[in-house]
Write a protein that holds these residues in place. Sequence first.
Motif, mmCIF file in Angstrom:
data_model
loop_
_atom_site.group_PDB
_atom_site.id
_atom_site.type_symbol
_atom_site.label_atom_id
_atom_site.label_comp_id
_atom_site.label_asym_id
_atom_site.label_seq_id
_atom_site.Cartn_x
_atom_site.Cartn_y
_atom_site.Cartn_z
ATOM 1 N N GLU A 320 13.027 9.346 0.545
ATOM 2 C CA GLU A 320 13.452 7.871 0.210
ATOM 3 C C GLU A 320 13.343 6.813 1.157
ATOM 4 N N ALA A 321 13.761 7.236 2.224
ATOM 5 C CA ALA A 321 13.787 5.974 3.607
ATOM 6 C C ALA A 321 12.345 6.059 3.951
ATOM 7 N N GLN A 322 11.637 7.142 4.013
ATOM 8 C CA GLN A 322 10.085 7.038 4.170
ATOM 9 C C GLN A 322 9.438 6.124 3.343
ATOM 10 N N GLN A 323 9.806 6.116 2.254
ATOM 11 C CA GLN A 323 8.845 5.375 1.144
ATOM 12 C C GLN A 323 9.351 3.779 1.563
ATOM 13 N N HIS A 324 10.500 3.281 1.889
ATOM 14 C CA HIS A 324 11.011 1.909 2.132
ATOM 15 C C HIS A 324 10.237 1.668 3.381
ATOM 16 N N ASP A 325 9.935 2.482 4.457
ATOM 17 C CA ASP A 325 9.466 2.109 5.579
ATOM 18 C C ASP A 325 7.832 1.775 5.356
ATOM 19 N N VAL A 326 7.054 2.626 4.612
ATOM 20 C CA VAL A 326 5.870 2.494 4.140
ATOM 21 C C VAL A 326 5.581 1.147 3.459
ATOM 22 N N GLU A 327 6.522 0.895 2.508
ATOM 23 C CA GLU A 327 6.611 -0.592 1.698
ATOM 24 C C GLU A 327 6.934 -1.662 2.699
ATOM 25 N N LEU A 328 7.577 -1.486 3.651
ATOM 26 C CA LEU A 328 7.943 -2.403 4.627
ATOM 27 C C LEU A 328 6.618 -2.793 5.383
ATOM 28 N N VAL A 329 5.721 -1.822 5.730
ATOM 29 C CA VAL A 329 4.580 -1.981 6.583
ATOM 30 C C VAL A 329 3.486 -2.537 5.625
ATOM 31 N N LEU A 330 3.571 -2.311 4.110
ATOM 32 C CA LEU A 330 2.497 -2.802 3.131
ATOM 33 C C LEU A 330 2.965 -4.317 3.204
ATOM 34 N N SER A 331 4.284 -4.727 3.014
ATOM 35 C CA SER A 331 4.565 -5.972 2.847
ATOM 36 C C SER A 331 4.220 -6.861 3.884
ATOM 37 N N GLN A 332 4.173 -6.259 5.370
ATOM 38 C CA GLN A 332 3.625 -6.952 6.528
ATOM 39 C C GLN A 332 2.306 -7.345 6.380
ATOM 40 N N LEU A 333 1.614 -6.444 5.623
ATOM 41 C CA LEU A 333 0.133 -6.780 5.552
ATOM 42 C C LEU A 333 -0.205 -7.652 4.357
ATOM 43 N N GLY A 334 0.814 -8.006 3.545
ATOM 44 C CA GLY A 334 0.447 -8.876 2.662
ATOM 45 C C GLY A 334 0.459 -8.387 1.227
ATOM 46 N N ILE A 335 0.778 -7.061 0.965
ATOM 47 C CA ILE A 335 0.890 -6.290 -0.358
ATOM 48 C C ILE A 335 2.107 -6.236 -0.462
ATOM 49 N N ASP A 336 2.555 -6.806 -1.813
ATOM 50 C CA ASP A 336 3.772 -6.358 -2.507
ATOM 51 C C ASP A 336 3.913 -5.305 -3.159
ATOM 52 N N PRO A 337 4.473 -4.289 -2.770
ATOM 53 C CA PRO A 337 4.710 -3.023 -3.507
ATOM 54 C C PRO A 337 5.202 -3.071 -4.869
ATOM 55 N N GLU A 338 6.129 -4.085 -5.169
ATOM 56 C CA GLU A 338 6.717 -4.044 -6.541
ATOM 57 C C GLU A 338 5.886 -4.962 -7.444
ATOM 58 N N ALA A 339 4.905 -5.752 -7.067
ATOM 59 C CA ALA A 339 4.222 -6.533 -7.771
ATOM 60 C C ALA A 339 2.740 -6.040 -7.948
ATOM 61 N N ASN A 340 2.403 -5.249 -7.093
ATOM 62 C CA ASN A 340 0.846 -4.673 -7.040
ATOM 63 C C ASN A 340 0.655 -3.489 -8.080
ATOM 64 N N ASP A 341 -0.411 -3.603 -8.887
ATOM 65 C CA ASP A 341 -0.749 -2.624 -9.936
ATOM 66 C C ASP A 341 -1.463 -1.727 -9.243
ATOM 67 N N THR A 342 -2.260 -1.791 -8.044
ATOM 68 C CA THR A 342 -3.024 -0.967 -7.557
ATOM 69 C C THR A 342 -2.728 0.383 -7.032
ATOM 70 N N ILE A 343 -1.251 0.357 -6.817
ATOM 71 C CA ILE A 343 -0.687 1.454 -6.058
ATOM 72 C C ILE A 343 -0.210 2.442 -7.120
ATOM 73 N N ILE A 344 -0.713 3.919 -6.684
ATOM 74 C CA ILE A 344 -0.453 5.237 -7.395
ATOM 75 C C ILE A 344 0.519 5.906 -6.487
ATOM 76 N N GLU A 345 1.675 6.347 -6.545
ATOM 77 C CA GLU A 345 2.433 7.218 -5.749
ATOM 78 C C GLU A 345 2.012 8.723 -5.990
ATOM 79 N N VAL A 346 1.684 9.360 -4.916
ATOM 80 C CA VAL A 346 1.403 10.782 -4.853
ATOM 81 C C VAL A 346 2.641 11.653 -4.314
ATOM 82 N N TRP A 347 3.359 12.368 -5.084
ATOM 83 C CA TRP A 347 4.268 12.963 -4.770
ATOM 84 C C TRP A 347 3.867 14.457 -4.104
#
Length: 459
Positions: A320-347
Amino acid sequence: MEPRDREGGIGLSRPDDIKTTGLVIVIGPYLRARRGDDGAQAGHSDMRDFEARIDEAAGLARAIELTVAESILAPIQQIRPATYLGKGKVDEIGGVIAGHGVELVVMDCALSPIQQRNLEKAWNTKVLDRTGLILEIFGRRAKTKEGSLQVELAHLNYQRSRLVRSWTHLERQRGGFGFMGGPGETQIEADRRLIGDRITRLENEIKKVQATRRLHRAGRQRVPYRVVALVGYTNAGKSTLFNRLTRADVQAADMLFATLDPTLRAIGLPHGGKAMLSDTVGFISNLPTQLVAAFRATLEEVLEADVILHVRDMSHEDAEAQQHDVELVLSQLGIDPEANDTIIEVWNKIDRLDEAARENLVNIASRRPPERPCLLVSAETGEGVAPLLQAIEDRLAAARTTLDLTIDAADGAGISWLHRNAEVLAKELHEGHYDMTVRVDATKRDIVVERYHGVPRVA
């Protein structure tokens, strides 16, 4: 290793027998949460257990073949401006360092230049903070010219503020690129002006890399191949999944930052189409901002991707914490993980889970909204790969229009244009004309409709 005494002084964990020279001690100077503190002010990393955090830091050290003598938990109430730690803990750790003859101390935090210099004086040994350690790993792992340029740029930007301490190490003449070698790797000890000149040259060379990547992307758009980018926490299994999907032989190891340089390969989709799969550098908590900036040219593949596969290690205790860290870096790149419909999570790594844990993940995945899908996969065994490929194809198709059209068989130029600029799904010859079904981007839809009288297919 399991550090003890999380609440009290310093927790130590000693291996039974240390025979290797060049020993390293890893210190976790983590802030204790204050009463009434919800943990948000210090960032997502506070979600991690102290032991898990120091285990990761020790893993980073081992990733460059350092021998970790001890992992020391040193919880603190507040950060001291001079030495980060309090004087008592500095003295206590100094005794441990002297007892082992340690050559390097890794502090799992971000140290200021003054804090780093003061600790080196107090302990009479080399001190490396988390940023410096990650930069060292990247410096050793970069294989391509592009990767080396990006790492060196990040390295110089970081080291420029630490010239105050590099004068004390001029006697060491070991080779190597990073911080643990000597002055032979870069001319950091020269002066700030020379470093500034070198940074300017590197930035210009990286601009050329960016221009080249733009040309490559333009070429793929003409083919047209859509791009699928893999992102995820380091060691989440991205390279193993990349190899599984592309039948490639990219290095995949149970090691933090096993691969660094980006790789692209074609993958076949269930209905005959193709896409380009990009394996990017793994993310990590507190990823140095210098690296995010320096690797922007590489990470532009993520920005331009039609589909982003966020690979997660669901067998990890800190998933769970790793997910937040990845999303933080994506946000720094200008990608909003919450609003982006191109993301598919692979568990990923479901082969490591027991039946109950698997069933729980299946239930959670079934309740996810369609715009935020997640698929259970084992890159190691291949389980779940077929549904993943179908999900990729469906997501790519959603942004494109399927058209039925008829074209004269003698119109070779027109048929050739369609093959270059559209995805040809079906093509049948009937008495001097072709009945074709093609799928095109929104940017080319009007051209195909006007030139070939294409008719949109009803779903």
